[in-house]
Design an enzyme around this catalytic site. Structure first.
Site, mmCIF file in Angstrom:
data_model
loop_
_atom_site.group_PDB
_atom_site.id
_atom_site.type_symbol
_atom_site.label_atom_id
_atom_site.label_comp_id
_atom_site.label_asym_id
_atom_site.label_seq_id
_atom_site.Cartn_x
_atom_site.Cartn_y
_atom_site.Cartn_z
ATOM 1 N N GLY A 229 -9.821 26.759 10.851
ATOM 2 C CA GLY A 229 -10.667 25.574 10.939
ATOM 3 C C GLY A 229 -11.465 25.254 9.703
ATOM 4 N N CYS A 268 -7.099 31.751 8.768
ATOM 5 C CA CYS A 268 -7.104 30.539 7.949
ATOM 6 C C CYS A 268 -5.710 30.263 7.383
ATOM 7 C CB CYS A 268 -8.088 30.701 6.799
ATOM 8 S SG CYS A 268 -9.802 30.893 7.334
ATOM 9 N N GLY A 269 -5.375 28.997 7.276
ATOM 10 C CA GLY A 269 -4.111 28.593 6.684
ATOM 11 C C GLY A 269 -4.334 27.668 5.510
ATOM 12 N N ARG A 270 -4.628 26.387 5.818
ATOM 13 C CA ARG A 270 -4.832 25.375 4.784
ATOM 14 C C ARG A 270 -5.810 25.830 3.700
ATOM 15 N NH1 ARG A 270 -4.357 20.090 5.913
ATOM 16 N NH2 ARG A 270 -4.619 20.578 8.115
ATOM 17 N N CYS A 345 13.312 3.961 2.739
ATOM 18 C CA CYS A 345 13.417 2.563 3.148
ATOM 19 C C CYS A 345 12.456 2.267 4.298
ATOM 20 C CB CYS A 345 14.853 2.251 3.546
ATOM 21 S SG CYS A 345 16.009 2.378 2.172
ATOM 22 N N TYR A 374 0.764 22.457 4.321
ATOM 23 C CA TYR A 374 1.191 21.320 5.141
ATOM 24 C C TYR A 374 1.801 20.203 4.296
ATOM 25 C CZ TYR A 374 -1.354 23.780 8.754
ATOM 26 O OH TYR A 374 -1.787 24.731 9.626
#
Length: 413
Positions: A229, A268-270, A345, A374
């Site tokens: 988070g 934690c990731g991001r 397109c 991400y």
């Protein structure tokens, strides 16, 4: 940043192919994450949520530093085990199949995050068939109040966790099942929080709720998973989450509020990988339509979906490339507002909108920053069947390697 720019310009000096690549600074990643692990309160453990970026070089770089990995599928379990056979794994996600639960057992997952009473019964049944006991955390969708954030997984109707009003039933059921061991609770409630003091208060709220359940049900638990988070400020790269303030406030709060014998876990990731990654794309065309300037790049949201997913203009800078192979004038803009678009397109293929740049030319490279989380991992890679970007992992070496035109003392993993 300098080594990234050097690499791009060196490649363009030696190749006429339009440049399109994800570039990762593994030295930055290693130092950034090591400092987070070292400065967390001693009672805490830091896991990397690999959904943000599960590239093998990223996992190999982080495996010696973090306390473990958090995964959300059996495929991710297997990716972790391919690089770290013994590292602790936390396994979450709202829709686990029997195959995934059995795979988690086979791959010695440390903690299984149970998301519903039905899933609890399935885990217990599969464990009972094997004559083993599976360690679990119950994921709770708290009623709140919870802070606002970019994404919310609790405090409102979502598919995540067990409604707090039903947690008593889940705890009593877990207590009565011999094939599961209730080790604690998983309370990941939101994503991309940029306020460190607010985040400490959130963890404090978690501690208070868990303390209440311990007393009410006479529990002996080991872990409180506070989730991830912690956010990234894509709107202003100079104003990021104040980690130092966070850990300064977190330590005393945990000493006062965390139940005795309970280890706080963060996944934690991001926040761990975003800043190490870049998406670099060559300008193919510059055109003006209905009063707007469009910069068309080699690539787009099929590679880097984050900007359109989050409805923001992703931060970038223009890297000048002097090579020009055509026998006609090179189109360029000066001190103009541009919208950066991809090759797809669809008018939704927009990565940045109405941004003023000092200069941009066809053949220059747009370098999107904070693209290490991400980006490629969540994108629809094969839409329109355009070529995939390169993936380049740069780190310091003791000697110079000449790989792919790179002659800047860098090693490509």
């Amino acid at each position: 940043m300098n080594q990234i720019v050097d690499y791009i310009q060196s490649r363009k000096e030696n190749s006429s192919e339009p440049f399109c690549a994800f570039l990762y600074d593994l030295d930055h990643l290693r130092e950034h994450v090591r400092r987070r692990v070292e400065t967390l309160p001693a009672s805490c453990r830091l896991f990397y949520a690999i959904k943000a970026n599960s590239d093998e070089p990223i996992l190999r770089t982080l495996a010696p530093i973090v306390d473990g990995f958090e995964v959300a599928s059996l495929g991710e379990v297997k990716k972790v085990r391919a690089v770290a056979p013994d590292i602790p794994i936390l396994f979450g996600g709202p829709g686990k199949t029997d195959e995934e639960i059995e795979g988690a057992i086979d791959h010695h997952v440390s903690l299984l995050h149970v998301e519903s009473v039905h899933e609890l019964q399935r885990v217990a049944n599969l464990a009972s068939q094997r004559g083993i006991q599976v360690p679990i955390l119950l994921r709770v969708n708290l009623r709140g109040p919870l802070p606002d954030a970019t994404l919310a997984m609790a405090g409102r109707p979502t598919q995540f966790g067990i409604d707090e009003t039903e947690i008593a039933e889940a705890i009593r059921l877990a207590q009565g099942l011999e094939s599961v061991k209730l080790e604690g609770f998983h309370l990941h409630s939101l994503s991309n929080n940029l306020n460190p003091e607010q985040h400490v208060r959130l963890v404090e709220y978690y501690c208070e709720r868990v303390t209440g359940w311990i007393k009410e049900f006479a529990l002996q638990i080991t872990y409180l998973n506070a989730g991830g988070g912690i956010g990234v400020n894509y709107a202003d790269l100079e104003e990021q989450f104040d980690w130092d303030l966070f850990v300064k406030r977190l330590g005393p709060m945990l000493e006062a509020k965390c139940p005795a014998g309970v280890t706080p876990l963060f996944e934690c990731g991001r926040y761990l990988t975003a800043s190490c990654g870049y998406y670099a794309v060559e300008v193919l065309d510059i055109k003006r339509n209905h009063g707007k300037n469009y910069v068309v790049i080699r690539g787009g949201t099929h590679h880097f979906r984050l900007p359109v997913s989050w409805q923001h203009s992703h931060p970038f800078q223009v890297i000048p490339v002097e090579r020009w192979d055509y026998p006609f004038l090179r189109k360029e803009l000066h001190d103009n507002e541009i919208t950066v678009v991809g090759q797809l397109c669809t008018p939704k293929d927009v990565l940045a909108k109405d941004i003023v740049v000092p200069r941009v030319r066809i053949g220059d490279v747009i370098l999107f920053q904070y693209a290490g989380a991400y980006g490629w991992a969540i994108s629809h890679h094969d839409f329109l069947s355009h070529p995939h970007p390169e993936h380049v992992y740069l780190e310091q070496s003791d000697r110079t390697f000449a790989v792919g035109g790179n002659k800047h003392g860098r090693r490509i993993v």
